[in-house]
Design a protein around this motif. Sequence first.
Motif: not given
Length: 276
Positions: A128-139, A151-156, A174-181
């Motif tokens: 399913d490639h319909s538009p919406g919110e994506i959950k990404l996982y970082f550390l 721990r895994l951190v959920q970002l959207k 690309k990784g997390p944004s500057s604010d997330e870092k």
Amino acid sequence: MPESDKLKSLLYILTGALFVLVLLDKSMGNKSTSSPGQESPSFFSKFNTIGKNNPLSPSSSENKGKQTHEQVMDQAEDEILTELMQNGENSSSEDITSDSNDPEEMFIPIVEMPKPGPTGPSPKIRLDHSPGEIKLYFLKFYGRGNKSHSRLVQLKRKFDHGDKILFILKELTKGPSSDEKTQGVLNALPNKMEYSKEYSVENGVLKLYLGPDFEAGAGPELLKDRVDQICYSILENSELRGIRLFINGKQVRSLGGVGLPIPEVLTKNPRKIATL
């Protein structure tokens, strides 16, 4: 030797032993330092005792004044019982604290492919490639020193159009944004992770083709985090059942120079998830 002489000899021995104990008691009492106005502790009062239902406190009123030898021994038994009970409680509480701070065990679960049923192979799963919110996982790391663990951190992220799988891989690279870092979010994946746009899906399992950088320069823990980031980010946003991992065009069953074993089909490794 007459019986009376034997009794006399035994009496002499017992009297001598008692005399030695008294001298020892007094000598140890004199060596101990005590504040003015306090009675020096005797040899027997240094022991803590066992076997009494109602332990007596060393400072209780029964300990004041003159005590018989039996009272001194009873008091010592009471003190040992109290000390043993306290030590047992302290050791058990330390064990609980240590266990609760232990990091998670490292493992990647194995998923067996389902066998086709009597009605034929399972229906084809379409992405399913319909538009919406994506959950990404970082550390993100928690704890200090040898108690530190990831721990895994959920970002959207907002997905507008295009291929959802390729969008997820691009955002992970690309990784997390500057604010997330600034909030302690990290990326276990390489900065320039290569991946092929020519993926495929078979029986609900994604065939994902990555470059050699995915397993380069990483130990077992970092490799585990990389696998979890990929699996959580893709499987949470699709109906896929698992991922087959290919590196340099070949399916891999172990990763890195350490040879971390992985199953034929990767799924989400159960672990705690943090959110910002």
